[in-house]
Design a protein around this motif. Sequence first.
Motif, PDB file in Angstrom:
ATOM      1  N   CYS A  19      21.014-135.504   3.860  1.00 28.87           N
ATOM      2  CA  CYS A  19      20.524-134.857   5.013  1.00 28.87           C
ATOM      3  C   CYS A  19      21.303-133.456   5.143  1.00 28.87           C
ATOM      4  O   CYS A  19      22.520-133.470   5.138  1.00 28.87           O
ATOM      5  N   LYS A  20      20.735-132.560   5.331  1.00 33.46           N
ATOM      6  CA  LYS A  20      21.418-131.165   5.642  1.00 33.46           C
ATOM      7  C   LYS A  20      21.472-130.888   7.010  1.00 33.46           C
ATOM      8  O   LYS A  20      20.310-130.846   7.631  1.00 33.46           O
ATOM      9  N   ILE A  21      22.459-130.527   7.538  1.00 31.11           N
ATOM     10  CA  ILE A  21      22.626-129.970   9.053  1.00 31.11           C
ATOM     11  C   ILE A  21      22.228-128.629   9.178  1.00 31.11           C
ATOM     12  O   ILE A  21      22.575-127.886   8.546  1.00 31.11           O
ATOM     13  N   ILE A  22      21.165-128.543  10.189  1.00 31.39           N
ATOM     14  CA  ILE A  22      20.571-127.409  10.585  1.00 31.39           C
ATOM     15  C   ILE A  22      21.439-126.711  11.514  1.00 31.39           C
ATOM     16  O   ILE A  22      21.739-125.549  11.643  1.00 31.39           O
ATOM     17  N   ARG A  33      16.123-133.776   6.354  1.00 40.61           N
ATOM     18  CA  ARG A  33      15.696-134.871   5.354  1.00 40.61           C
ATOM     19  C   ARG A  33      14.583-134.984   4.768  1.00 40.61           C
ATOM     20  O   ARG A  33      13.422-135.124   5.368  1.00 40.61           O
ATOM     21  N   ASN A  34      14.496-134.969   3.593  1.00 38.08           N
ATOM     22  CA  ASN A  34      13.480-135.140   2.553  1.00 38.08           C
ATOM     23  C   ASN A  34      12.245-134.103   2.961  1.00 38.08           C
ATOM     24  O   ASN A  34      11.051-134.082   3.060  1.00 38.08           O
ATOM     25  N   GLY A  35      12.856-132.857   3.434  1.00 33.19           N
ATOM     26  CA  GLY A  35      11.705-131.672   3.659  1.00 33.19           C
ATOM     27  C   GLY A  35      11.570-131.689   5.199  1.00 33.19           C
ATOM     28  O   GLY A  35      10.617-131.003   5.652  1.00 33.19           O
ATOM     29  N   HIS A  36      12.025-132.815   5.918  1.00 32.19           N
ATOM     30  CA  HIS A  36      11.282-132.947   7.410  1.00 32.19           C
ATOM     31  C   HIS A  36      12.623-132.631   8.158  1.00 32.19           C
ATOM     32  O   HIS A  36      13.597-133.101   7.926  1.00 32.19           O
ATOM     33  N   ASN A  37      12.090-131.682   9.437  1.00 35.27           N
ATOM     34  CA  ASN A  37      13.099-131.655  10.281  1.00 35.27           C
ATOM     35  C   ASN A  37      13.222-132.648  11.315  1.00 35.27           C
ATOM     36  O   ASN A  37      12.374-133.065  11.834  1.00 35.27           O
TER      37      ASN A  37
END
Length: 79
Positions: A19-22, A33-37
């Motif tokens: 997961c990347k933190i926005i 995560r997996n292209g979903h916000n």
Amino acid sequence: MFRIILPGSFYTDHHGHLCKIISTKSDTVHYQRNGHNCIASMMRFNADFEYVDGAELKQIWDDIETTAHIKQLRAMRVA
């Protein structure tokens, strides 16, 4: 241990997904995560997510790349 959650950093969730933190607010964390916000409460985030450092992140990206390559080779073999 206390860690400041910075935008652009990476964590893994309890399923092991990267997961990347926005962005973060005082009570929520927005992540991709997996292209979903997605959105998690700060309490849930601290309980369910684990920080990923640089070396672990490189290994995860290499594993993802290898998996995609193997999938492509299997598709070529079937065709």
